[in-house]
Design a protein around this motif. Structure first.
Motif, short mmCIF file in Angstrom:
data_model
loop_
_atom_site.label_atom_id
_atom_site.label_comp_id
_atom_site.label_asym_id
_atom_site.label_seq_id
_atom_site.Cartn_x
_atom_site.Cartn_y
_atom_site.Cartn_z
N GLU A 159 0.83 -1.21 0.00
CA GLU A 159 0.00 0.00 0.00
C GLU A 159 0.86 1.26 0.00
O GLU A 159 0.57 2.21 -0.73
CB GLU A 159 -0.94 -0.01 1.20
CG GLU A 159 -2.02 -1.07 1.09
CD GLU A 159 -2.95 -1.06 2.28
OE1 GLU A 159 -3.34 0.03 2.73
OE2 GLU A 159 -3.28 -2.16 2.78
N ARG A 192 -8.36 -4.58 -3.21
CA ARG A 192 -9.44 -3.57 -3.13
C ARG A 192 -8.93 -2.29 -2.45
O ARG A 192 -9.28 -1.18 -2.86
CB ARG A 192 -10.65 -4.15 -2.42
CG ARG A 192 -11.49 -5.04 -3.33
CD ARG A 192 -12.77 -5.50 -2.66
NE ARG A 192 -12.52 -6.56 -1.70
CZ ARG A 192 -12.25 -7.83 -2.03
NH1 ARG A 192 -12.19 -8.17 -3.29
NH2 ARG A 192 -12.05 -8.73 -1.11
N GLU A 193 -8.09 -2.43 -1.44
CA GLU A 193 -7.55 -1.26 -0.75
C GLU A 193 -6.64 -0.46 -1.69
O GLU A 193 -6.74 0.76 -1.75
CB GLU A 193 -6.78 -1.69 0.50
CG GLU A 193 -6.25 -0.56 1.32
CD GLU A 193 -7.33 0.34 1.89
OE1 GLU A 193 -7.09 1.56 2.01
OE2 GLU A 193 -8.41 -0.17 2.23
N ARG A 204 -6.77 -0.38 -4.86
CA ARG A 204 -7.58 0.19 -5.93
C ARG A 204 -8.47 1.35 -5.48
O ARG A 204 -9.10 1.98 -6.32
CB ARG A 204 -8.41 -0.90 -6.60
CG ARG A 204 -7.55 -1.77 -7.51
CD ARG A 204 -8.37 -2.77 -8.24
NE ARG A 204 -7.60 -3.41 -9.30
CZ ARG A 204 -8.05 -4.46 -9.97
NH1 ARG A 204 -9.25 -4.97 -9.70
NH2 ARG A 204 -7.29 -5.00 -10.92
N THR A 205 -8.52 1.65 -4.20
CA THR A 205 -9.24 2.85 -3.78
C THR A 205 -8.54 4.09 -4.30
O THR A 205 -9.18 5.09 -4.59
CB THR A 205 -9.41 2.94 -2.25
OG1 THR A 205 -8.13 2.98 -1.63
CG2 THR A 205 -10.24 1.79 -1.72
N THR A 206 -7.22 4.02 -4.42
CA THR A 206 -6.45 5.16 -4.95
C THR A 206 -5.94 4.91 -6.37
O THR A 206 -5.53 5.84 -7.04
CB THR A 206 -5.26 5.49 -4.04
OG1 THR A 206 -4.45 4.33 -3.87
CG2 THR A 206 -5.74 6.00 -2.69
N PRO A 215 -7.73 2.90 -9.13
CA PRO A 215 -8.86 2.06 -9.53
C PRO A 215 -8.64 1.23 -10.79
O PRO A 215 -9.26 0.18 -10.94
CB PRO A 215 -10.00 3.05 -9.73
CG PRO A 215 -9.36 4.37 -9.88
CD PRO A 215 -8.07 4.31 -9.14
#
Length: 88
Positions: A16, A44-45, A47-49, A51
């Motif tokens: 991350e 998923r985490e 891809r929050t920033t 995508p």
């Protein structure tokens, strides 16, 4: 491999952090063997920033909770990934 930069992260938190610090990553390759992390949640985490970041998962099995666009390269099975990528 000329023109590519490869970075290694030792755990999910480091993944991350690298993704946050390096916004132009073209491909995330995750080898989660023995990592004790929830691979789907990590993706998923990230891809929050990021995508649209493409992800390739490498492991001994395909986790149940991977996003549908993430391919898993099973150790010892290069033919499997080739058959999933075949267009024709």
């Amino acid at each position: 491999m000329s023109g590519y930069h490869v970075f290694q992260a030792y755990d999910g938190q480091a993944v991350e952090e690298l993704c946050d610090q390096l916004p132009d990553i073209s491909l995330l390759v995750l080898d989660t063997y023995g990592a004790g992390i929830d691979t789907g949640e990590l993706i998923r985490e990230v891809r929050t920033t990021h995508p649209n970041m493409p992800v390739l998962h490498v492991g001994t099995c395909e986790p149940d909770n991977l996003p549908s666009d993430v391919l898993t390269l099973l150790r010892g099975s290069p033919a499997r990934i080739c058959s999933r990528l075949w267009i024709g």
